[in-house]
Write an enzyme that holds these catalytic residues in place. Structure first.
Site, short mmCIF file in Angstrom:
data_model
loop_
_atom_site.label_atom_id
_atom_site.label_comp_id
_atom_site.label_asym_id
_atom_site.label_seq_id
_atom_site.Cartn_x
_atom_site.Cartn_y
_atom_site.Cartn_z
CD GLN A 251 -2.87 1.33 2.45
OE1 GLN A 251 -3.49 2.20 2.60
NE2 GLN A 251 -3.11 0.15 3.20
CD GLU B 274 -1.77 2.02 8.35
OE1 GLU B 274 -1.50 2.38 7.08
OE2 GLU B 274 -1.91 2.95 9.16
CG ASP C 182 0.50 0.81 4.69
OD1 ASP C 182 1.58 0.61 5.10
OD2 ASP C 182 -0.25 0.01 4.82
N GLY D 75 -7.83 20.36 19.12
CA GLY D 75 -7.36 21.54 19.04
C GLY D 75 -8.11 22.42 20.19
N GLY D 76 -7.99 23.73 20.19
CA GLY D 76 -8.39 24.45 21.24
C GLY D 76 -9.88 24.57 21.31
#
Ligand code: COA
Length: 476
Positions: free
Chosen positions: A67, A189, A218, A297-298
């Site tokens: 892959q 993977e 991959d 995130g924030g």
């Protein structure tokens, strides 16, 4: 007052002038038509526009399998490179026969990773096969491989050998690990997801580490490698030299997990307040914990049930309580006092109450389908994302329109769906062409690329360098 009068008389003069002057305007050019609904301008009709592609003229010797490597060369092929996939005679890329759904046909695993390529079978360990490969090295710009460490060298294709044959050649590799204690390891993977920090930070706090469905080890590393190759090609325009390009899967995964390395360092300065663990009053350990469905995130976020969740495993919506639209959220869910209540009005005040807040929002989302929530929230700019099943994605008309999901016809398996080129260029249009059958272009490549005569081709074929060993032929 005097100034105003002056300005007025100026304006009056100007309008009189413009009334007298007849300005002939050139007919307005029609706005560029959109192509295939992909939102990009029309390709140029000049030479190298329309018919040409970004990487037209680049030839890739593709030694990739499974892959990671095939993802990279498929992207380059979509961008217009001539990708010559070298496969072991009789067997080919192992994925041709893995997870087979249609008997006798190449698997979807293979077809979906090898579009727009040509296939040649060469036994790279046969003396005559080695000679053919040397000739191909001279004719190609890039060699891409993702064999286990040392395999390319064992074929005699060392960097020194390649560079001597073709100093302009770029040699690009995916390996599991970079130089260090694990450099000789074979990697797939999920090994990369584990070693790159993704698994330890995915899943729920009270459960084991989890690997993700996105193939970040991959396909993610294949993407990184493609960028490395394009950069090396660009640098070669100045230096005239090829170079080695290496992407380790561990590095690729870590690059995609950089926010977690960010959090690791923030831990030294106190608890990670946006993790729901904080609002639940559970102390943090020494390493970044698994954060369930917390936002990376924030802006605090969580996955919420929608109408029908009892029977539909995908009836969920991802809901982000972005600070600028807090008032809109409070109004929608029927808690208008949360706009001014000091316990809820500011992001900081909300942090220790996130569990309660999301429970209340969920009461609201459970009364609506995920698509209703999407529609209502988008109208007031609240960022939300419905959980789409693969079935829904496969059937989504807008993805078909942009060429992101494409139907391809294949001679042995018939029609199937695949993911098209996710990178859209306005002047380098990707058409998705079916993957090659094993060795389908062997003769064509020997003739057109290596310019071999029919006699030479017959000689190479008779040597057995392009066909499976006799024993296998008999067994078949
Ligand atoms: N003719 C003759 N021999 C060929 C050949 C050809 N055309 N193509 C491949 N081979 C041989 C190789 O030379 C190698 O032989 P050797 O070990 O005797 O030198 C052999 O086939 C197997 O190659 P290998 O890469 O070791 O395959 P594998 O199936 O044992 O391992 C991986 C598969 C993916 C684990 C391994 O290739 C790997 O770690 N790759 C790097 C990381 C990577 O890309 N992993 C993700 C894959 S999606």
């Amino acid at each position: 007052m005097a100034k105003k009068k002056q300005e007025k008389s100026k304006q009056a003069k100007a309008s009189k002038k413009s009334a007298r002057k007849v300005v002939k305007l050139a007919p307005k050019k029609a706005a560029a038509k959109k192509v295939n609904g992909n939102g990009l301008p029309r390709p140029s009709s000049k030479p190298w526009g329309q018919a040409g592609k970004a990487l037209t003229g680049v030839r890739i010797l593709d030694f990739t399998h499974v892959q990671s490597g095939p993802t990279c060369t498929q992207l380059l092929a979509w961008m217009g490179a001539d990708v010559i996939k070298v496969e072991r005679p009789g067997v080919g890329d192992i994925t041709r026969g893995q997870l087979v759904d249609v008997k006798g046909a190449d698997s979807l695993y293979f077809t979906m990773l090898n579009h727009n390529k040509r296939s040649i079978t060469i036994d790279s360990k046969h003396p005559q096969g080695k000679r053919v490969l040397d000739e191909l090295v001279k004719k190609c710009d890039v060699l891409v491989e993702n064999f286990a460490p040392g395999a390319l060298d064992r074929m005699g294709l060392t960097w020194e050998h390649i560079h001597k044959l073709n100093p302009r050649m770029i040699v690009a590799s995916v390996k599991g690990f970079g130089p260090g204690p694990y450099e000789d390891c074979k990697v797939y993977e999920n090994v990369a997801q584990c070693a790159g920090g993704a698994a330890s930070t995915t899943g729920f706090r009270d459960g084991p580490p989890l690997v993700t469905g996105a193939q970040i080890g991959d396909s993610g590393t294949g993407l990184h490698l493609a960028l490395g190759i394009v950069c090396a090609l660009y640098q070669r325009t100045r230096t005239g030299r090829g170079q080695r390009v290496l992407c380790a899967m561990q590095d690729g995964v870590l690059n995609l997990c950089r926010v977690k390395l960010r959090d690791q360092q923030r831990l030294a300065h106190g608890p990670l307040t946006e993790y729901s663990q904080y609002s639940e009053g559970i102390p943090f350990g020494k390493a970044v914990p698994r954060a369930g469905n917390d936002s990376g995130g924030g802006q605090p976020a969580w996955l919420l049930k929608c109408k029908g969740w009892e029977t539909d495993p995908d009836a969920y919506i991802y809901f982000i309580t972005q600070a600028p639209v807090w008032n809109e959220i409070a109004d929608l869910i029927g808690e208008p006092t949360w706009k001014t209540d000091p316990d809820y009005a500011t992001p900081k005040a909300r942090l220790p109450r996130l569990k309660k807040i999301f429970a209340r929002i969920e009461e609201w989302t459970m009364t609506k389908t995920k698509f209703d929530v999407m529609e209502i929230c988008n109208k007031v700019d609240i960022p939300v994302g419905p959980i789409l099943s693969m079935k829904e994605i496969a059937e989504e008309p807008s993805l078909r329109k942009t060429g992101t999901v494409v139907e391809v016809d294949h001679p042995t398996r018939g029609k199937y769906l695949t993911v098209g080129n996710p990178i859209k260029l306005s002047d380098s249009i990707s058409e998705v062409k079916r993957s090659p059958l094993l060795g389908e272009h062997t003769d064509e490549i020997l003739k057109d690329v290596l310019k071999l005569s029919a006699k030479d081709i017959a000689e190479i074929k008779n040597s057995g360098a392009l066909s499976a060993p006799k024993k296998e032929e008999k067994a078949a």
